[in-house]
Design an enzyme around this catalytic site. Structure first.
Site, short mmCIF file in Angstrom:
data_model
loop_
_atom_site.label_atom_id
_atom_site.label_comp_id
_atom_site.label_asym_id
_atom_site.label_seq_id
_atom_site.Cartn_x
_atom_site.Cartn_y
_atom_site.Cartn_z
N LYS A 222 1.07 -0.67 0.30
CA LYS A 222 -0.28 0.44 -0.30
C LYS A 222 0.88 1.28 0.07
O LYS A 222 2.05 1.12 0.79
CB LYS A 222 -0.42 -0.14 1.04
CG LYS A 222 -2.24 0.89 1.29
CD LYS A 222 -2.90 0.21 0.49
CE LYS A 222 -4.22 1.26 0.41
NZ LYS A 222 -5.58 0.59 -0.17
N GLY B 97 -21.70 5.37 4.95
CA GLY B 97 -20.49 5.70 3.71
C GLY B 97 -21.99 5.04 2.10
O GLY B 97 -21.25 4.27 1.77
N GLY C 9 -21.19 6.42 -0.80
CA GLY C 9 -19.72 6.75 -1.90
C GLY C 9 -19.75 5.88 -2.90
O GLY C 9 -21.11 5.67 -3.25
N ASN C 10 -18.65 6.10 -3.81
CA ASN C 10 -18.36 5.26 -4.71
C ASN C 10 -19.59 3.73 -4.18
O ASN C 10 -20.05 2.83 -5.37
CB ASN C 10 -17.09 5.23 -5.47
CG ASN C 10 -16.87 6.17 -6.27
OD1 ASN C 10 -17.10 7.24 -7.20
ND2 ASN C 10 -15.88 7.01 -6.26
N VAL C 11 -18.68 2.59 -3.87
CA VAL C 11 -19.33 1.68 -3.51
C VAL C 11 -20.12 1.57 -2.74
O VAL C 11 -21.50 0.64 -3.52
CB VAL C 11 -17.94 0.72 -2.88
CG1 VAL C 11 -18.20 -0.56 -2.76
CG2 VAL C 11 -16.48 0.57 -3.89
P1 NAD Z 1 -15.50 7.44 -1.27
O1 NAD Z 1 -14.80 8.08 -1.32
O2 NAD Z 1 -16.19 7.03 -2.81
O3 NAD Z 1 -17.13 6.82 -0.55
C1 NAD Z 1 -17.23 7.47 1.29
C2 NAD Z 1 -18.49 7.80 1.17
O4 NAD Z 1 -18.32 7.73 3.05
C3 NAD Z 1 -18.35 9.11 1.06
O5 NAD Z 1 -20.12 9.34 0.89
C4 NAD Z 1 -18.24 10.05 2.25
O6 NAD Z 1 -19.10 10.88 2.36
C5 NAD Z 1 -18.76 9.26 3.40
N1 NAD Z 1 -17.92 8.85 4.74
C6 NAD Z 1 -16.56 9.69 5.05
N2 NAD Z 1 -16.61 10.06 6.25
C7 NAD Z 1 -17.79 9.30 6.54
C8 NAD Z 1 -17.94 8.90 8.65
N3 NAD Z 1 -17.36 9.38 9.62
N4 NAD Z 1 -19.55 8.40 8.10
C9 NAD Z 1 -20.22 8.16 7.47
N5 NAD Z 1 -19.83 8.28 5.65
C10 NAD Z 1 -19.07 8.90 5.92
O7 NAD Z 1 -14.91 5.88 -1.44
P2 NAD Z 1 -15.46 4.84 -1.82
O8 NAD Z 1 -14.87 3.87 -2.59
O9 NAD Z 1 -17.42 4.35 -2.27
O10 NAD Z 1 -15.65 3.31 -0.47
C11 NAD Z 1 -15.78 3.02 0.37
C12 NAD Z 1 -14.69 1.79 1.71
O11 NAD Z 1 -14.79 0.82 0.64
C13 NAD Z 1 -13.39 3.15 1.67
O12 NAD Z 1 -13.23 2.41 3.18
C14 NAD Z 1 -12.65 1.99 0.83
O13 NAD Z 1 -11.50 1.90 1.06
C15 NAD Z 1 -13.20 0.32 0.05
N6 NAD Z 1 -12.96 0.10 -0.60
C16 NAD Z 1 -13.11 0.77 -1.52
C17 NAD Z 1 -12.81 0.06 -2.66
C18 NAD Z 1 -13.24 0.83 -4.65
O14 NAD Z 1 -13.07 0.56 -5.12
N7 NAD Z 1 -12.96 2.28 -4.23
C19 NAD Z 1 -12.34 -1.41 -3.24
C20 NAD Z 1 -11.44 -1.71 -1.71
C21 NAD Z 1 -11.91 -0.72 -0.60
#
Ligand code: NAD
Length: 427
Positions: free
Chosen positions: A124, A234, A236-238
């Site tokens: 990482k 959360g 977000g994207n996922v």
């Molecule tokens: P993202 O940044 O698109 O979304 C995160 C969301 O969480 C946002 O809407 C944000 O407003 C919200 N958020 C942030 N802090 C918060 C809190 N304390 N309480 C509630 N909501 C909060 O991220 P993502 O790409 O959707 O990834 C989400 C999680 O999954 C992360 O932890 C990431 O490391 C993990 N992950 C993502 C992927 C991927 O392909 N994107 C792969 C493996 C793991």
């Protein structure tokens, strides 16, 4: 050089530039870890005494004087191949928090890549930006990623980058222009871009496997969540895509997010029968539901939150959800909450990157998404018959698989690290 791990990385950056010691490493190529320069002994002591330090093969860092950034690449284990895992950009509060994040996440990637049967080890990288990463734009941002790309090039392939928190395929394009050890690059230059949608689909299939396990079923073609209430933290994207899939399967969602724009988008997209927004975090954790899906940040399953939870199962996307992987997995098991290990069900992002590395084939991604269901179901059955937590079971599988050497290249990452040390990297 005076280093205080409890102070801001910005202070370390300034002191490193002043003293001229802008690169360093802690490596483990023999019995005990070694440091590049005795002046950096405080970092050595912090890392080697950390509970998150699990015999990492190499932790390399560089202070970038022009941008006042700090770059870290943490490589945990490379038997299966180069250390692979995302590049996270953040403004860290302390130097200690930055190193802890890097080494925790790198170990998580070893487990994830091994259980996904990828020929990659675990790594990482993190970039400490001296300002809010979302506000860092234009040529300033490009310079940060250009210089970071050169730092990664200097590691000679021991670590391979991917997109992660606060980084984008465009950032990956810049890194890739400065080395060839980068994935998640834009599609028009042969990449696979943002993997989030695939991550979400894998998490969803893992979640369905969990529901089926509890119901004594095994049929991935029959997905009906009409009796399921899912708490999503959360959107977000996922998390957003996961909400959509749950709603499409007839389930009900309660969501907590800190972003006002996201909340408005939820109100504009879903009915309140489909998705309810909860504004208070404690009430959110205590909500009676079937499943809790953490999709925001790590370490949120801990001594404070476990007593609050009122669900049957936890299945989400966030990395390293358990603050303490052993104690908190046991606490959930004792409480009768089925915890689906994050590194098993959120693997599709990195599987997508691996697919890109060998020439992208969407059909094989679809197969891998279905494999998440099968792997999860088998894991849960094995854990149940051993009366242990799925996390414990998965860790055992990961430990075994991650020590298998690459069939052609062997434990090459370690050879690369040894060569970097021999070449006096950093001095
Ligand atoms: P993202 O940044 O698109 O979304 C995160 C969301 O969480 C946002 O809407 C944000 O407003 C919200 N958020 C942030 N802090 C918060 C809190 N304390 N309480 C509630 N909501 C909060 O991220 P993502 O790409 O959707 O990834 C989400 C999680 O999954 C992360 O932890 C990431 O490391 C993990 N992950 C993502 C992927 C991927 O392909 N994107 C792969 C493996 C793991």
């Amino acid at each position: 050089m005076k280093i205080n791990l409890n102070n801001s990385p910005d202070e370390f950056v300034q002191n490193a530039i002043k003293s001229g010691i802008t690169r360093g490493y802690v490596v483990l190529t023999g019995q005990t870890p070694q440091i590049s320069n005795q002046e950096l002994a405080d970092i050595y002591n912090y890392i080697s005494n950390s509970p998150d330090y699990q015999g990492h093969e190499g932790i390399f860092w560089e202070v970038d004087a022009p941008t006042k950034s700090l770059y870290v690449a943490a490589i945990h284990r490379t038997n299966r191949g180069a250390g692979q895992g995302g590049t996270r950009m953040k403004h860290y509060q302390t130097l200690g928090a930055l190193f802890t994040d890097a080494i925790r996440l790198a170990k998580g990637m070893t487990d994830k890549n091994a259980c996904a049967n990828l020929w990659w080890g675990g790594g990482k990288s993190v970039i400490h930006s001296n300002q809010n990463p979302r506000e860092l734009q234009g040529t300033e941002r490009e310079t940060v990623f250009t210089n970071f790309g050169r730092f990664i090039a200097s590691l000679n392939g021991a670590y391979v980058c991917a997109e992660d928190m606060n980084t984008t395929p465009e950032d990956m394009r810049v890194i890739h222009a400065n080395n060839r050890f980068c994935t998640c690059i834009p599609q028009e230059i042969g990449g696979s871009s943002n993997p989030s949608i695939f991550t979400a689909r894998g998490v969803f299939m893992g979640l369905v496997a969990g529901v089926h396990h509890l119901a004594g079923k095994d049929d991935k073609t029959n997905i009906d969540l009409s009796d399921q209430h899912v708490l999503v933290q959360g959107a977000g994207n996922v998390g957003w895509s996961l909400m959509e899939q749950v709603v499409n399967a007839g389930g009900r969602v309660t969501v907590f997010d800190i972003n006002e724009n996201t909340k408005q988008k939820i109100r504009d997209t879903f009915t309140t029968e489909q998705v309810t927004i909860q504004e208070d975090l404690n009430t959110f954790y205590q909500t009676e539901a079937d499943i809790f899906a953490p999709c925001a940040i790590g370490a949120i399953i801990n001594d404070e939150t476990i007593p609050l939870l009122n669900v049957k199962m936890i299945a989400g996307a966030a990395n390293n959800q358990l603050k303490d992987a052993v104690a908190h997995a046991e606490a959930l098991h004792a409480k009768g909450i089925l915890y689906l290990p994050d590194f098993i069900i959120n693997r599709m992002g990195i599987v997508n990157c691996a697919n890109e590395q060998y020439g992208y084939l969407l059909d094989t991604i679809e197969e891998k998404i279905l494999e998440v269901y099968d792997f999860t179901l088998q894991l849960l059955d094995r854990a149940k018959s051993n009366d242990t937590s799925p996390e414990f079971m998965a860790m055992q599988i990961a430990e075994q698989l991650s020590r298998v050497d690459h069939p052609i290249w062997g434990h090459r990452g370690m050879q690369l690290i040894k060569q970097l040390v021999k070449d006096d990297w950093g001095n």
